[in-house]
Design an enzyme around this catalytic site. Structure first.
Site, PDB file in Angstrom:
ATOM      1  N   ASN A  90      43.611  42.354  43.685  1.00 32.67           N
ATOM      2  CA  ASN A  90      44.332  42.560  44.939  1.00 32.67           C
ATOM      3  C   ASN A  90      45.782  42.959  44.722  1.00 32.67           C
ATOM      4  O   ASN A  90      46.363  43.678  45.539  1.00 32.67           O
ATOM      5  CB  ASN A  90      44.268  41.286  45.790  1.00 32.67           C
ATOM      6  CG  ASN A  90      42.880  41.031  46.335  1.00 32.67           C
ATOM      7  OD1 ASN A  90      42.362  41.808  47.110  1.00 32.67           O
ATOM      8  ND2 ASN A  90      42.268  39.935  45.903  1.00 32.67           N
TER       9      ASN A  90
ATOM     10  N   GLY B  13      33.301  36.327  43.499  1.00 29.83           N
ATOM     11  CA  GLY B  13      33.993  37.555  43.163  1.00 29.83           C
ATOM     12  C   GLY B  13      33.728  37.961  41.720  1.00 29.83           C
ATOM     13  O   GLY B  13      33.465  37.121  40.852  1.00 29.83           O
TER      14      GLY B  13
ATOM     15  N   ASP C 245      35.798  38.937  39.495  1.00 32.06           N
ATOM     16  CA  ASP C 245      36.767  38.366  38.555  1.00 32.06           C
ATOM     17  C   ASP C 245      36.365  36.956  38.139  1.00 32.06           C
ATOM     18  O   ASP C 245      36.445  36.600  36.957  1.00 32.06           O
ATOM     19  CB  ASP C 245      38.176  38.386  39.150  1.00 32.06           C
ATOM     20  CG  ASP C 245      38.258  37.764  40.546  1.00 32.06           C
ATOM     21  OD1 ASP C 245      37.212  37.476  41.165  1.00 32.06           O
ATOM     22  OD2 ASP C 245      39.394  37.579  41.039  1.00 32.06           O
TER      23      ASP C 245
ATOM     24  N   ASP D 133      42.909  30.723  36.921  1.00 36.94           N
ATOM     25  CA  ASP D 133      43.386  32.103  37.060  1.00 36.94           C
ATOM     26  C   ASP D 133      44.580  32.113  38.005  1.00 36.94           C
ATOM     27  O   ASP D 133      44.447  31.895  39.206  1.00 36.94           O
ATOM     28  CB  ASP D 133      42.262  32.998  37.594  1.00 36.94           C
ATOM     29  CG  ASP D 133      42.568  34.484  37.404  1.00 36.94           C
ATOM     30  OD1 ASP D 133      43.760  34.850  37.386  1.00 36.94           O
ATOM     31  OD2 ASP D 133      41.613  35.268  37.287  1.00 36.94           O
TER      32      ASP D 133
ATOM     33  N   THR E  98      46.491  36.502  42.561  1.00 36.13           N
ATOM     34  CA  THR E  98      46.849  36.533  43.983  1.00 36.13           C
ATOM     35  C   THR E  98      46.410  35.244  44.660  1.00 36.13           C
ATOM     36  O   THR E  98      47.101  34.692  45.511  1.00 36.13           O
ATOM     37  CB  THR E  98      46.199  37.749  44.660  1.00 36.13           C
ATOM     38  OG1 THR E  98      46.568  38.935  43.949  1.00 36.13           O
ATOM     39  CG2 THR E  98      46.653  37.862  46.099  1.00 36.13           C
TER      40      THR E  98
END
Length: 251
Positions: free
Chosen positions: A9, A104, A106, A126, A129
């Site tokens: 993002n 997702g 990721d 992580d 965003t």
């Protein structure tokens, strides 16, 4: 060589290497969104800057959480290399078992890299965003995920919704109790977030009665890793390694 692309993002991270172990990496901003022609020129310039011979790239893998940019990036790379990219997602075959139809790419790549590269039970934090923490057990089964606002996301909201608070550099202040506005905000954003992360790690370990090997990744992991002994390894390329492994396991 393999070209791996993680479309997030906030940024698009690229990696080039023979495999998941050795990657040369760089990033560009995701926003403002770009056309395939703009990306074509940008990619060619980046190859020149990093001394990469485009003819040596034999495979391309893309993971994305920004669907409307996925095809645009793939088309630009196809125009440069004449290679159809492998676009991976949570349904791409791997040794990881996950039961969500909403995970997702990721997060899935993070789980794959953790399972293949580290032993026992793992937590992957992580700092992107969104701040995410994914748990995966020794057998490769995803145990669940925590999602919270990311550090930069929270800072932008704080600055944007207040009249007198400035933008700040994300560095640890000298004291947890600041003596000026900048130090006060740095304490809240840096020490506040590491406190949340440490608390969540402790809660997860207690709830599952398991020990976990903890990996941090994302653009801000290097800020928080030195501030705690609860993180075992910081690897900003962890997600890229997961995408590489997905490619290697499916070609």
């Amino acid at each position: 060589m393999i070209l791996v692309v993680n479309i997030g993002n906030s940024s698009i991270r690229f990696g080039v290497g023979e495999n998941h172990k050795n990657l040369t990496s760089w990033t560009i901003n995701t926003k403002p969104f770009k056309t395939a022609d703009e990306l074509f020129l940008m990619f060619k310039n980046m190859y020149e800057q990093h001394g990469i011979d485009k003819n040596q790239i034999k495979g391309i893998v893309i993971g994305s959480v920004v669907p409307h940019q996925t095809g645009i990036v793939a088309r630009a790379l196809n125009e440069i290399h004449g290679i159809e990219a492998m676009i991976v997602d949570r349904n791409t075959k791997s040794n990881v078992v996950q039961h969500s139809d909403q995970m997702g790419t990721d997060l899935y790549a993070n789980a794959v890299a953790a399972h293949e590269l580290y032993p026992d039970n793992k937590l992957i934090i992580d700092f992107g965003t969104a701040l995410t923490i994914l748990g995966i057990d020794a057998s490769g089964e995803v145990m669940g995920v925590v999602i919270a606002p990311g550090v930069i996301t929270s800072l932008k909201a704080l600055v944007g919704d207040t009249s007198q608070l400035p933008d700040i550099e994300l560095v640890p202040p000298k004291s947890s109790l600041g003596k000026n506005t900048e130090a006060c905000m740095q304490s809240g954003m840096v020490y506040g977030y590491i406190g949340m992360v440490e608390g969540l790690i402790a809660r997860i370990k207690k709830e599952f009665n398991k020990d976990f090997y903890v990996i941090s990744t994302g653009g801000l992991g290097h800020i928080f890793n030195p501030l705690t002994d609860k993180i075992n390894k910081d690897d900003k390329l962890h997600t890229l390694r997961g995408l590489c492994l997905l490619y290697e396991q499916n070609v």
